[in-house]
Design an enzyme around this catalytic site. Sequence first.
Site: not given
Length: 271
Positions: A140-141, A144, A202
């Site tokens: 997830h990070e 980004h 997100e």
Amino acid sequence: MKKYIKQLSAIVIFTMIFHSSCVTNAITGRSQLSLISDADLQAVALVQYKEFLSTNKIVPDANSNTAMVKRVGSRVAAAVKQYYTSKGLPNALDNYNWEFNLVDSKEVNAWCMPGGKVVVYTGILPVTQNETALAIVLGHEITHAVVGHGKERVSQQLAAQGLGALGGAAFGSNTKAVNIFNDVYGVSAQYGVLLPNSRKQELEADRFGLIFAASAGYNPNAAVEFWTRMASLSNGQKPPAFLSTHPSDEERIQKLKEVLPEALQYYHPGK
């Protein structure tokens, strides 16, 4: 009347900057505002990252948890590279020099800077509980960073403050620009990303984060259990830093279930 004309002019200028400086992301297919190059953003990120490491307690490499963070991070990063190559973008991340560090902190948090500088806080490990859930977090990070969410948010703030495009030394030496970077990434505040990601960002991070984790050989189904554990932490109180810029747990879990079938296509047990 003059005040109205001035405000209208500012809106017109912002609109012109926005439309003339948008690019289509090759992975997400979404148009993003881009007022700074990847190289310039990563140069500032590296400075702030080194400052962060010098003022926080890094857990030694010999520690088993540090070894786990580096192992999982390297596998996810390799999967990201493989995914980009499969999309005809084999050199898109050549300027990423991946680093994975575990920081001794009670904060339930993790983040990834432009250029592949990743930090995991020890406080999130009791929640991840295992390598698979940690891979979900890192996927997830990392998403980004690689799909340019931070770059997009910095660009939006530059445009909002009328700074326009800043390149090279102009970005790194401009106090307002550096402050914008710190507000977006929040490294100087110790708690990772401060400005909230948009709902679109997100959803993108959740979707591609699962794909990357699955491609690295981690079961994406673990995401539902992980976020359920995260939800139990707040109990109506102030959420952990990792949750402060994310959608509600209920919304996230529902959306994760919707993208799981796609992510599972990339999951090959025993990889």
